[in-house]
Design a protein around this motif. Structure first.
Motif, mmCIF file in Angstrom:
data_model
loop_
_atom_site.group_PDB
_atom_site.id
_atom_site.type_symbol
_atom_site.label_atom_id
_atom_site.label_comp_id
_atom_site.label_asym_id
_atom_site.label_seq_id
_atom_site.Cartn_x
_atom_site.Cartn_y
_atom_site.Cartn_z
ATOM 1 N N UNK A 1 128.358 -74.260 54.454
ATOM 2 C CA UNK A 1 128.708 -75.234 55.309
ATOM 3 C C UNK A 1 128.160 -76.479 54.955
ATOM 4 N N UNK A 2 128.500 -77.609 55.590
ATOM 5 C CA UNK A 2 127.926 -79.144 55.286
ATOM 6 C C UNK A 2 126.494 -79.219 55.329
ATOM 7 N N UNK A 3 125.742 -78.592 56.331
ATOM 8 C CA UNK A 3 124.381 -78.546 56.572
ATOM 9 C C UNK A 3 123.406 -77.934 55.581
ATOM 10 N N UNK B 1 126.406 -83.738 53.460
ATOM 11 C CA UNK B 1 127.651 -84.066 52.534
ATOM 12 C C UNK B 1 129.036 -84.014 53.569
ATOM 13 N N UNK B 2 129.809 -84.667 53.220
ATOM 14 C CA UNK B 2 131.075 -84.628 53.962
ATOM 15 C C UNK B 2 131.951 -83.403 53.541
ATOM 16 N N UNK B 3 133.154 -83.176 54.124
ATOM 17 C CA UNK B 3 134.161 -82.211 54.023
ATOM 18 C C UNK B 3 134.630 -82.064 52.656
ATOM 19 N N UNK B 4 134.831 -83.254 52.175
ATOM 20 C CA UNK B 4 135.710 -83.502 50.692
ATOM 21 C C UNK B 4 134.599 -83.182 49.678
ATOM 22 N N UNK B 5 133.358 -83.652 49.811
ATOM 23 C CA UNK B 5 132.072 -83.090 48.994
ATOM 24 C C UNK B 5 131.846 -81.683 49.013
ATOM 25 N N UNK B 6 131.978 -81.107 50.251
ATOM 26 C CA UNK B 6 131.961 -79.689 50.529
ATOM 27 C C UNK B 6 132.704 -78.927 49.781
ATOM 28 N N UNK B 7 134.077 -79.373 49.947
ATOM 29 C CA UNK B 7 135.041 -78.579 48.877
ATOM 30 C C UNK B 7 134.764 -78.529 47.534
#
Length: 261
Positions: A8-10, A52-58
């Motif tokens: 997840x992001x965190x 990080x944001x969702x795009x970076x997470x992907x």
């Protein structure tokens, strides 16, 4: 790989750090490939990021999966057990790194079995340093100066719990030379050690001015704010960063460790 399923992001920056460390360990065998180097370089920018944001997470997840597969193909298997052990070591390193060398006041922190009484002066060396799973203990703390005190507990599983402040005592202001106890007479429960076996750590950070070390909301259902080991590693890193910006004469810390068997 199991850690990717719950990414997840965190927790992403923590997983990135873990994978980069595994690449380093893999590299000690003298085996390097162009693919592995490319995946490593793609992850490098995220290793010191707290969020990080969702795009970076992907992007991180896709790259991490490819890196993990490539390492496994070359005989270097990455397991969830490796990640858990690495995370516990990281938590220990980060917690010990929050160290005050020139404190102008003193903070003390210790534990005792719940049936024992603490009266006046005490010798921390005679108090138990080992407890059994199922035993009930009390955490005591005090400072010799009025301050705002936060109490972090890293359990043997790597879970981070903020013992103080908590739902019952949301104001973490403490008076000089007063002994505080968790749980004290005001708490509607006792603190029972649940395991697994290992070394449990409690860290006290006291500041002369109000400082919000972590952002969270108090909850009657949760009582003590608590997060799993991956998020804990991120949170302790945030606390460490904040303490680097605090004047050296305006805070103090203490660390207490005990074995659970």
């Amino acid at each position: 790989m199991p850690i990717m399923e719950g990414l997840i992001v965190s927790t992403a920056p923590v997983v990135v750090k873990f994978l980069l460390d595994q690449v380093k360990n893999y590299g000690r065998r003298g085996k390097k490939t162009k693919d592995i180097e490319e995946f490593k370089n793609a992850l490098e920018p995220f290793k010191e990021r707290f969020e990080v944001n969702e795009a970076e997470l992907k992007k991180i997840k896709e790259t991490a999966e490819k890196l993990s597969e490539k390492l496994t193909e070359n005989g270097f298997e990455i397991t969830n057990e490796m990640y858990q052990k690495w995370t516990l070591n990281l938590l220990d390193e980060k917690l010990r790194g929050i160290k005050q060398a020139k404190s102008t006041f003193k903070t003390e922190l210790w534990t005792a079995k719940s049936k024992e009484e603490i009266k006046g002066a005490r010798d921390i060396k005679i108090l138990p340093r080992k407890y059994r799973i199922g035993e009930r203990i009390v955490v005591y703390f005090r400072s010799d100066r009025d301050c705002y005190l936060t109490l972090f507990n890293i359990g043997t599983s790597g879970e981070l719990t903020v013992l103080f402040p908590n739902y019952l005592f949301q104001n973490n202001f403490t008076r000089a030379d007063r002994i505080y106890a968790i749980p004290g007479d005001e708490y509607p429960f006792e603190y029972e050690l649940s395991g697994p076996p290992g070394v449990e750590k409690i860290k006290a950070i006291a500041t002369t001015s109000k400082l919000n070390l972590l952002d969270f909301e108090f909850s009657r259902e949760e009582f003590f704010h608590s997060v799993e080991s991956g998020i804990a590693a991120r949170d302790i890193s945030i606390v460490a960063k904040k303490m680097e910006e605090v004047s050296v004469d305006s805070w103090a810390e203490a660390l207490c460790e005990f074995e659970v068997e």
